[in-house]
Enzyme design. Structure first.
Site, mmCIF file in Angstrom:
data_model
loop_
_atom_site.group_PDB
_atom_site.id
_atom_site.type_symbol
_atom_site.label_atom_id
_atom_site.label_comp_id
_atom_site.label_asym_id
_atom_site.label_seq_id
_atom_site.Cartn_x
_atom_site.Cartn_y
_atom_site.Cartn_z
ATOM 1 N N HIS A 1 0.872 -1.174 0.000
ATOM 2 C CA HIS A 1 0.000 0.000 0.000
ATOM 3 C C HIS A 1 0.913 1.230 0.000
ATOM 4 O O HIS A 1 2.036 1.169 0.510
ATOM 5 C CB HIS A 1 -0.844 -0.046 1.278
ATOM 6 C CG HIS A 1 -1.883 1.009 1.393
ATOM 7 N ND1 HIS A 1 -1.589 2.294 1.798
ATOM 8 C CD2 HIS A 1 -3.220 0.981 1.186
ATOM 9 C CE1 HIS A 1 -2.706 3.000 1.832
ATOM 10 N NE2 HIS A 1 -3.712 2.227 1.468
ATOM 11 N N ASP B 1 2.934 -4.761 8.025
ATOM 12 C CA ASP B 1 1.733 -3.941 7.872
ATOM 13 C C ASP B 1 0.526 -4.873 8.024
ATOM 14 O O ASP B 1 0.209 -5.650 7.117
ATOM 15 C CB ASP B 1 1.764 -3.269 6.492
ATOM 16 C CG ASP B 1 0.454 -2.578 6.141
ATOM 17 O OD1 ASP B 1 -0.529 -2.727 6.897
ATOM 18 O OD2 ASP B 1 0.406 -1.902 5.089
ATOM 19 N N GLN C 1 -4.683 -5.312 6.918
ATOM 20 C CA GLN C 1 -5.712 -6.231 6.399
ATOM 21 C C GLN C 1 -5.655 -7.606 7.043
ATOM 22 O O GLN C 1 -6.524 -8.435 6.777
ATOM 23 C CB GLN C 1 -5.557 -6.378 4.871
ATOM 24 C CG GLN C 1 -5.658 -5.090 4.096
ATOM 25 C CD GLN C 1 -7.060 -4.485 4.112
ATOM 26 O OE1 GLN C 1 -8.042 -5.142 4.460
ATOM 27 N NE2 GLN C 1 -7.161 -3.216 3.747
ATOM 28 N N LYS D 1 -10.493 -0.543 10.681
ATOM 29 C CA LYS D 1 -10.695 -1.799 9.925
ATOM 30 C C LYS D 1 -11.017 -2.937 10.894
ATOM 31 O O LYS D 1 -11.340 -4.046 10.482
ATOM 32 C CB LYS D 1 -9.454 -2.123 9.100
ATOM 33 C CG LYS D 1 -9.169 -1.081 8.008
ATOM 34 C CD LYS D 1 -8.053 -1.529 7.124
ATOM 35 C CE LYS D 1 -7.332 -0.411 6.416
ATOM 36 N NZ LYS D 1 -8.030 0.152 5.270
ATOM 37 N N CYS E 1 -4.793 2.492 -3.638
ATOM 38 C CA CYS E 1 -3.532 3.000 -3.070
ATOM 39 C C CYS E 1 -2.397 1.988 -3.263
ATOM 40 O O CYS E 1 -1.524 1.850 -2.392
ATOM 41 C CB CYS E 1 -3.680 3.349 -1.591
ATOM 42 S SG CYS E 1 -4.920 4.597 -1.279
HETATM 43 N N1 C6P Z 1 -6.378 0.490 2.854
HETATM 44 C C1 C6P Z 1 -8.208 0.200 1.319
HETATM 45 O O1 C6P Z 1 -9.285 0.525 0.804
HETATM 46 P P1 C6P Z 1 -4.950 3.710 7.148
HETATM 47 O O2 C6P Z 1 -5.552 4.557 6.070
HETATM 48 O O3 C6P Z 1 -3.769 4.359 7.808
HETATM 49 O O4 C6P Z 1 -5.959 3.203 8.131
HETATM 50 O O5 C6P Z 1 -4.430 2.376 6.429
HETATM 51 C C2 C6P Z 1 -3.542 2.445 5.350
HETATM 52 C C3 C6P Z 1 -3.323 1.085 4.785
HETATM 53 C C4 C6P Z 1 -2.072 0.499 4.905
HETATM 54 N N2 C6P Z 1 -1.839 -0.748 4.480
HETATM 55 C C5 C6P Z 1 -2.803 -1.490 3.920
HETATM 56 C C6 C6P Z 1 -2.490 -2.895 3.485
HETATM 57 C C7 C6P Z 1 -4.085 -0.957 3.755
HETATM 58 O O6 C6P Z 1 -5.031 -1.702 3.200
HETATM 59 C C8 C6P Z 1 -4.352 0.357 4.180
HETATM 60 C C9 C6P Z 1 -5.696 0.983 3.963
HETATM 61 C C10 C6P Z 1 -7.710 0.951 2.511
HETATM 62 O O7 C6P Z 1 -7.549 -0.723 0.873
HETATM 63 C C11 C6P Z 1 -7.808 2.434 2.310
HETATM 64 S S1 C6P Z 1 -6.695 3.028 1.106
#
Ligand code: C6P
Length: 436
Positions: free
Chosen positions: A153, A230, A233, A256, A394
């Site tokens: 991401h 990370d 997910q 999430k 992203c």
């Molecule tokens: N992915 C998606 O629709 P934040 O925004 O800080 O809570 O998470 C960022 C992020 C980092 N790593 C992974 C693997 C992610 O999936 C995400 C967030 C969302 O896929 C919003 S872009």
């Protein structure tokens, strides 16, 4: 007399066995996963959009909130609101206790050794920025390498690009294979004495791929290289044990995980967190301030400057209690069954191609149509009340690798049911007819 005693004993034993069986039965029924029962915990699921019942399939972007989380935040603002770590009065002490006890809860949830290894932050993005900032200021030097993958991401790419730009370190990339898994041979050959950190996604948000992070961590540690995972997910879909993984850093976002937005967690091994300098500075993170020099709090306070997202943490506490009470194995089996059904049905649709076909996946499925743009897919589905994410998720470098500008992505949570999957498939068939 003897016969009477024997019969009494027999009756007693049968009675005991029946009692044990009934307790066992009640416990099983109480803890067994039931999708219809969990659905009623999430008020938004009974709402309508565009005149249709909401079918929410964008759980990878953010999860819906159970009633207990909504109530916890509501209750906090109605009856308990006050700042933490500052007051000697009742409300402030209550809020401080609630906030700090959530740190203990999160430590248990991630199986961390100590609560002080848990830093509250805004979410994965801020957690990674904190570590990248610390590495650029105290670890990385010109010629060092940071190893990430092609499926990251942007939150696990851009902070490292900035850190490398500031220090002269080099960003190295593990390639992704055609079915959407990491090229592990390439990974092994990219690890070297120059590598100062591996930062890797546990579960891909765009493909659903579950990466073999435990094996990757062991390979990196064999060369004394720390690893950041990370877990944006993975934490919503599987139980996380940071000690078993042996990762050096692990980040997750509350939103999430069925908690409010704007709150998340960074786990770091104590030795690593001690080594990194403070990320932000100001109130609450200090021990003593003097114009001659300032000293900082120990862990975790050193990394929590300013008034934090207290209500978010209160909501997170409730979300974690909710997850702890859930049959998580049952929930994950249910999610896998939805993924299997959706994948099989999507594969039957002419002109549709799934991106990310590796066997080990979380409940995320990304797809493209030969003739229909992903945004049109999303708009058509939305008209039928179905929410999916469309775009690059992203993960622009990953989509470039698959030579597609955008995908439509359906991501399932444990509260989705089979009729959600059927509705998606039916709508896609209708869409094909609509677009000719
Ligand atoms: N992915 C998606 O629709 P934040 O925004 O800080 O809570 O998470 C960022 C992020 C980092 N790593 C992974 C693997 C992610 O999936 C995400 C967030 C969302 O896929 C919003 S872009």
């Amino acid at each position: 007399m003897l016969t009477f005693d024997f019969i009494t004993l027999l009756i007693y034993i049968v009675h005991l066995i029946l009692q044990i069986l009934s307790i066992f039965f009640v416990l099983c029924v109480k803890t067994m996963f039931s999708v219809e029962s969990v659905r009623s915990d999430f008020p938004i699921l009974s709402s309508e959009v565009n005149g249709k019942s909401l079918i929410y399939l964008d759980n990878a972007a953010t999860a819906q909130k159970p009633d207990c989380v909504i109530q916890a935040v509501n209750q906090y603002y109605r009856k308990e609101n006050s700042n933490i770590h500052r007051g000697v009065f009742y409300l402030s002490e209550q809020a401080t206790t609630a906030y700090e006890s959530t740190r203990d809860l999160v430590a248990d949830f991630l199986s961390a050794e100590k609560s002080s290894e848990i830093i509250f932050c805004k979410g994965v993005t801020e957690g990674i920025n904190l570590v990248a900032n610390g590495f650029s200021r105290s670890i990385l030097k010109e010629g060092d390498e940071v190893l990430i993958s092609e499926m990251e991401h942007h939150a696990n790419i851009v902070p490292w690009q900035i850190a490398c730009g500031q220090t002269g370190a080099i960003l190295k990339i593990i390639p992704v294979l055609e079915e959407g898994s990491l090229d592990m041979d390439a990974y092994k050959s990219l690890l070297s004495e120059k590598t100062k950190l591996v930062a890797i996604v546990h579960v891909s948000n765009a493909l659903g791929t579950i990466n073999p992070v435990k094996e990757m961590i062991a390979l990196a540690h064999a060369q004394d290289i720390p690893v950041l995972v990370d877990g944006a997910q993975s934490a919503p879909h599987m139980e996380i044990d940071v000690q078993d993984l042996d990762c050096d850093f692990f980040v997750a976002s509350g939103h999430k995980l069925f908690a409010p937005t704007g709150v998340g967690m960074l786990y770091g091994k104590e030795s690593w967190l001690e080594r990194l300098p403070p990320y932000q500075s100001g109130g609450d993170m200090i021990e003593k301030v003097d114009f001659g020099g300032t000293t900082y709090k120990g862990l975790p306070g050193k990394f929590e400057a300013g008034t934090p997202n207290i209500s978010g943490v209160i909501g997170l506490r409730s979300a974690i209690h909710y997850l702890n009470d859930l049959d998580r194995f049952g929930a994950s089996t249910h999610e896998q069954s939805l993924l299997g059904k959706a994948t099989a049905a999507l594969n039957e649709i002419d002109g549709l191609r799934i991106i990310g076909t590796t066997r080990n996946k979380a409940s995320v499925v990304s797809f493209v149509f030969d003739e229909i743009h992903a945004h049109d897919v999303g708009t058509f589905l939305d008209a039928g009340g179905i929410s999916v994410r469309t775009g690059h998720h992203c993960t622009m470098p990953l989509l470039k690798r698959f030579k597609v500008p955008a995908t439509a992505r359906a991501s399932f949570s444990f509260y989705n049911n089979e009729s959600d999957v059927n509705a998606l498939i039916e709508a896609l068939h209708k869409m094909k007819v609509f677009f000719g």
